[in-house]
Design an enzyme around this catalytic site. Structure first.
Site, PDB file in Angstrom:
ATOM      1  N   GLN A  89       0.870  -1.172   0.000  1.00 19.22           N
ATOM      2  CA  GLN A  89       0.000   0.000   0.000  1.00 19.22           C
ATOM      3  C   GLN A  89       0.909   1.224   0.000  1.00 19.22           C
ATOM      4  OE1 GLN A  89      -2.814  -0.057   3.227  1.00 19.22           O
ATOM      5  NE2 GLN A  89      -3.886   1.754   2.517  1.00 19.22           N
ATOM      6  N   VAL A  91       0.455   4.402  -0.372  1.00 16.98           N
ATOM      7  CA  VAL A  91      -0.010   5.544   0.418  1.00 16.98           C
ATOM      8  C   VAL A  91      -0.885   4.974   1.529  1.00 16.98           C
ATOM      9  CG1 VAL A  91      -1.370   7.676   0.405  1.00 16.98           C
ATOM     10  CG2 VAL A  91       0.050   7.101  -1.571  1.00 16.98           C
ATOM     11  N   HIS A  95      -7.392   2.830  -0.669  1.00 14.39           N
ATOM     12  CA  HIS A  95      -7.693   3.172  -2.057  1.00 14.39           C
ATOM     13  C   HIS A  95      -7.906   1.900  -2.868  1.00 14.39           C
ATOM     14  CE1 HIS A  95      -3.274   2.964  -1.747  1.00 14.39           C
ATOM     15  NE2 HIS A  95      -3.246   2.601  -3.022  1.00 14.39           N
ATOM     16  N   HIS A  97      -7.985   0.397  -6.773  1.00 11.53           N
ATOM     17  CA  HIS A  97      -7.539   0.605  -8.152  1.00 11.53           C
ATOM     18  C   HIS A  97      -8.607   0.088  -9.102  1.00 11.53           C
ATOM     19  CE1 HIS A  97      -3.206   1.215  -7.088  1.00 11.53           C
ATOM     20  NE2 HIS A  97      -3.592   0.540  -6.020  1.00 11.53           N
TER      21      HIS A  97
END
Length: 137
Positions: A89, A91, A95, A97
């Site tokens: 990960q 960041v 999130h 994709h």
């Protein structure tokens, strides 16, 4: 908000090519796409992992919305939808994709090595360990 790249994009403090924004998520183009049109969908609220996300329904409704838009808007035959959780990960902000896919696009197989269970019993023991960790009900 935290002090990460995605929180800065959500807050409008860092430029991004935003494709969707509402009270739940911000979706924008990945700056290092697998294929052009690769979108990241992030919750507005800073959470680091999938386990930290409270109500998953509204978030994944937006992921589904973006997935359909990527396929329709780019005339893609399909999509690859994925999420890393801690490991890989890049960041520390949840999130997902959404990557456009087409036949013979060059993406082969999966990125991870595959393995096999030594026996049905071994597979069963893994299933049992996971099932026992789930909440009752």
């Amino acid at each position: 908000m935290s002090n990460d790249l995605f929180c800065e994009i959500v807050a409008g403090e860092r430029p991004a090519h935003i494709v969707h924004s509402d009270e739940v998520v911000v979706a924008f183009l990945d700056t290092r796409p697998v294929f052009k049109g690769h979108v990241l969908v992030v919750p507005r609220l800073h959470v680091e992992t999938f386990g930290d996300l409270g109500e998953v329904g509204p978030f994944f409704e937006r992921v589904q919305l973006v997935t359909r838009a990527v396929e329709e808007g780019l005339e893609a035959a399909g999509t690859f939808v994925a999420m890393n959780n801690r490991i890989s990960q890049s960041v520390a902000h949840l999130h997902v994709h959404v990557v456009p896919r087409n036949p013979k696009d060059g993406l082969r197989g999966f990125f991870w090595p595959r393995t096999k269970y030594a026996s049905e019993e071994e597979a069963g023991s893994y299933a049992e360990l996971i099932a026992k960790a789930l909440p009752a009900g």
